[in-house]
Design an enzyme around this catalytic site. Structure first.
Site, PDB file in Angstrom:
ATOM      1  N   LYS A  27       2.643   1.940   2.649  1.00 29.77           N
ATOM      2  CA  LYS A  27       3.203   2.973   3.673  1.00 29.77           C
ATOM      3  C   LYS A  27       3.837   1.456   4.726  1.00 29.77           C
ATOM      4  O   LYS A  27       3.952   0.780   4.386  1.00 29.77           O
ATOM      5  CB  LYS A  27       1.083   2.359   4.790  1.00 29.77           C
ATOM      6  CG  LYS A  27       0.639   3.188   4.067  1.00 29.77           C
ATOM      7  CD  LYS A  27      -0.724   2.557   4.839  1.00 29.77           C
ATOM      8  CE  LYS A  27      -1.939   3.946   5.342  1.00 29.77           C
ATOM      9  NZ  LYS A  27      -3.115   4.049   5.862  1.00 29.77           N
ATOM     10  N   LYS A  39       0.524  -1.366   0.041  1.00 38.15           N
ATOM     11  CA  LYS A  39      -0.108   0.014   0.206  1.00 38.15           C
ATOM     12  C   LYS A  39       1.041   1.077  -0.170  1.00 38.15           C
ATOM     13  O   LYS A  39       0.080   2.391   0.420  1.00 38.15           O
ATOM     14  CB  LYS A  39      -0.878   0.090   1.286  1.00 38.15           C
ATOM     15  CG  LYS A  39      -1.663  -1.316   1.051  1.00 38.15           C
ATOM     16  CD  LYS A  39      -3.553  -0.820   2.535  1.00 38.15           C
ATOM     17  CE  LYS A  39      -2.532  -0.794   3.587  1.00 38.15           C
ATOM     18  NZ  LYS A  39      -3.972  -0.453   4.838  1.00 38.15           N
TER      19      LYS A  39
HETATM   20  N1  C2G Z   1     -10.284   6.364   9.673  1.00 35.31           N
HETATM   21  C1  C2G Z   1     -10.791   7.626   9.458  1.00 35.31           C
HETATM   22  N2  C2G Z   1     -11.161   8.889  10.049  1.00 35.31           N
HETATM   23  C2  C2G Z   1      -9.235   9.675   9.819  1.00 35.31           C
HETATM   24  C3  C2G Z   1      -8.518   8.562   9.531  1.00 35.31           C
HETATM   25  C4  C2G Z   1      -9.307   7.223   9.077  1.00 35.31           C
HETATM   26  O1  C2G Z   1     -12.177   7.431   9.310  1.00 35.31           O
HETATM   27  N3  C2G Z   1      -9.315  11.076  10.132  1.00 35.31           N
HETATM   28  C5  C2G Z   1     -10.594   5.644   8.123  1.00 35.31           C
HETATM   29  C6  C2G Z   1     -10.440   5.295   7.270  1.00 35.31           C
HETATM   30  O2  C2G Z   1     -11.666   6.145   6.343  1.00 35.31           O
HETATM   31  C7  C2G Z   1     -10.384   3.904   7.419  1.00 35.31           C
HETATM   32  C8  C2G Z   1      -9.320   3.347   8.430  1.00 35.31           C
HETATM   33  O3  C2G Z   1     -10.306   4.695   9.543  1.00 35.31           O
HETATM   34  O4  C2G Z   1     -11.863   3.567   6.998  1.00 35.31           O
HETATM   35  C9  C2G Z   1      -8.078   2.761   9.025  1.00 35.31           C
HETATM   36  O5  C2G Z   1      -7.806   3.813   7.963  1.00 35.31           O
HETATM   37  P1  C2G Z   1      -6.288   3.672   7.856  1.00 35.31           P
HETATM   38  O6  C2G Z   1      -5.469   2.695   9.067  1.00 35.31           O
HETATM   39  O7  C2G Z   1      -6.148   4.870   7.232  1.00 35.31           O
HETATM   40  O8  C2G Z   1      -6.323   2.214   6.770  1.00 35.31           O
HETATM   41  P2  C2G Z   1      -6.045   2.776   5.208  1.00 35.31           P
HETATM   42  O9  C2G Z   1      -5.216   2.628   4.250  1.00 35.31           O
HETATM   43  O10 C2G Z   1      -7.762   3.562   4.758  1.00 35.31           O
HETATM   44  O11 C2G Z   1      -6.387   1.557   4.956  1.00 35.31           O
HETATM   45  O12 C2G Z   1      -7.948  -2.338   1.879  1.00 35.31           O
HETATM   46  C10 C2G Z   1      -8.626  -1.109   2.798  1.00 35.31           C
HETATM   47  C11 C2G Z   1      -7.162  -1.027   3.289  1.00 35.31           C
HETATM   48  O13 C2G Z   1      -6.605  -1.718   4.005  1.00 35.31           O
HETATM   49  C12 C2G Z   1      -7.457   0.224   3.894  1.00 35.31           C
END
Ligand code: C2G
Length: 157
Positions: A46, A44
């Site tokens: 990250k 991803k």
């Molecule tokens: N999120 C949120 N508000 C934020 C940050 C994140 O609502 N300020 C939500 C994101 O929308 C997501 C969840 O928290 O639904 C996890 O976010 P991340 O850890 O950034 O994960 P991501 O990189 O979006 O990975 O297959 C799907 C991926 O694994 C999602």
């Protein structure tokens, strides 16, 4: 028993994560979370501060989460939904539309994200702390400890 499923890296666990998990859990009776493995994070693009094991332990300690499992790739969601018999798949709205293809086997929802907070922003803010500021902070902490010791000694007389 209505099961909700979601996925994410959840690094540097913050209120944005808490709120999305709380909102998703409110849609059903249990919430299952796929935590991106360290290897999948690399895919991803990250690099998380905490390892998969640490992130899994932190998220599973959240009161809104019933179970966590590793997310190894983009493609496993369909099999996971069937395996866990998930009724609802949900993500923050930054993913709006990206997983609509799953709507033939479950309800797909995208919930409001929490603005003005992100793991990336936390890392950026921390990276701006200069060595001088850290030294000043250290000095202040030492001074506070000395004051507290004096107060403790005077109250123990
Ligand atoms: N999120 C949120 N508000 C934020 C940050 C994140 O609502 N300020 C939500 C994101 O929308 C997501 C969840 O928290 O639904 C996890 O976010 P991340 O850890 O950034 O994960 P991501 O990189 O979006 O990975 O297959 C799907 C991926 O694994 C999602």
């Amino acid at each position: 028993m209505k099961t909700v499923i979601t996925y994410g890296t959840f690094d540097l666990f913050h209120v944005g994560h808490v709120r999305i998990l709380k909102r998703l859990r409110a849609l059903g009776d249990r919430l299952i979370v796929g935590i991106s493995s360290d290897e999948f994070n690399a895919i991803k693009g990250k690099k998380s501060f905490f390892s998969y094991a640490e992130r899994a332990e932190i998220v599973s300690s959240c009161q809104y989460v019933d179970e966590v499992f590793p997310e190894h790739n983009w493609e496993q969601k369909r099999a996971d939904i069937l395996k866990y018999q998930a009724d609802i798949f949900g993500m923050g709205h930054d993913w709006q539309g990206k997983f609509d293809d799953l709507s033939d086997i479950c309800q797909v929802v995208y919930l409001e994200r929490t603005e003005d907070i992100s793991t990336t922003e936390i890392k950026r803010s921390l990276s701006l702390i200069t060595p001088e500021q850290l030294h000043e902070l250290e000095h202040s902490v030492h001074s506070m400890v000395e004051v507290m010791n004096v107060i403790l000694k005077s109250t123990n007389r």
